[in-house]
Enzyme design. Structure first.
Site, PDB file in Angstrom:
ATOM      1  CB  CYS A 197      40.122  44.389  46.882  1.00 40.78           C
ATOM      2  SG  CYS A 197      38.839  43.519  48.051  1.00 40.78           S
TER       3      CYS A 197
ATOM      4  NE  ARG B 232      34.702  41.003  45.688  1.00 37.43           N
ATOM      5  CZ  ARG B 232      35.884  41.706  45.985  1.00 37.43           C
ATOM      6  NH1 ARG B 232      36.174  42.906  46.398  1.00 37.43           N
ATOM      7  NH2 ARG B 232      37.084  40.820  46.191  1.00 37.43           N
TER       8      ARG B 232
END
Length: 218
Positions: free
Chosen positions: A55, A132
Site C-alpha cells: 500500500c 485492492r
C-alpha cells in the site's frame, strides 16, 4: 471518541454500468460525499491497511502521478478500514520518508459500510485485508470499469491511466479501444448492424473489425 457514522446503501453486486452508491464519511480532506464529484471523473480505490508495504508503494506512486490524473479531469479517492488518525500518521510517515505528499482524500471506513456497499468485501467479512478494488466512475456517476487485485500485488499506475484514457477516448470518439491501446493510436469503428452494409463490405472482416485512422481520433 465517538465513532464516525457512514451512510451508504448495501449492495454486494455492483457491475459496470451501475450507478456508484453515494456515501458520506470523514476523510483526510475533511467530510466528504461521493456525489460532490459529479461532473468529473473519479477513481475510487480501496487499500487493505495503512502502514503496509505494498500500500505504501501504491500511494507513493499515485501521489507522484496525481497531476497526470488531474490533467485528465479525474480525481482520486482512497478508502480503507483504518481510522482517520491512522491515515494522518501514515501520510506523515510517507512524506517524511519519501518526500511525497498525498493530497487526495483517504476515507475511513471502520464499520465496512462503504466497502460492503461497493462489494469490496463480502457481507459477513470482518476486514478488507484481502482486496485492492478500483472503480472508474464517470462524470454521471456511472461505474465504467472495475479491477480487483489481491493484497500481495500492487496496482499499476500506468495501467490505471491507460484505462482512464481509453474510457475517455471511446466516449469522445464513439469508437472502441483495441488491445494494448495507447493514446494517439488507431481505434476501432463499432461493428456494422445493417445486413446490406455487412454483405457489401469489401473485406470479409471489415464489417466488424475496421480501424479508424489515428489522425481522426481526438
Amino acid at each position: 471518541m465517538q465513532e464516525q457514522q457512514h451512510s451508504a446503501p448495501t449492495n454486494t453486486g455492483l457491475r459496470i454500468g451501475d450507478q456508484a452508491p453515494n456515501f458520506t464519511a470523514r476523510s483526510t480532506s475533511g467530510d466528504i460525499q461521493l456525489s460532490d464529484y459529479r461532473g468529473k471523473w473519479l477513481i475510487l480505490f480501496s487499500h487493505p491497511a495503512d502502514f503496509t508495504p505494498v500500500c505504501t508503494t501504491e500511494f507513493v506512486a499515485l501521489a507522484k502521478a496525481a497531476h497526470d490524473f488531474e490533467d485528465r479531469g479525474c480525481a482520486l479517492m482512497a478508502l480503507s478500514v483504518d481510522s482517520l488518525f491512522s491515515h494522518f500518521a501514515w501520510l506523515r510517515l510517507v512524506r517524511d520518508r519519501f518526500g511525497v505528499e498525498v493530497r487526495f482524500p483517504i476515507v475511513e471506513d471502520p464499520t465496512l459500510v462503504i466497502g460492503r456497499a461497493y462489494g469490496m468485501v463480502a457481507p459477513n467479512d470482518n476486514d478488507s485485508a484481502t482486496v485492492r478494488t478500483t472503480f472508474f466512475i464517470d462524470p454521471e456517476g456511472t461505474i465504467r470499469a472495475m479491477t480487483c487485485y489481491p493484497a500481495n500485488v500492487g496496482r499499476s499506475t500506468p495501467e490505471m491511466l491507460r484505462t482512464l484514457d481509453a474510457l475517455q477516448a471511446v466516449d469522445e470518439n464513439a469508437a472502441l479501444a483495441p488491445a494494448n491501446w495507447q493514446p494517439g493510436e488507431a481505434m476501432l469503428a463499432p461493428p456494422l448492424t445493417d445486413l446490406a452494409a455487412i454483405f457489401s463490405a469489401e473485406g470479409e472482416t471489415d464489417w466488424f473489425l475496421q480501424e479508424l485512422p489515428a489522425g481522426k481520433v481526438k
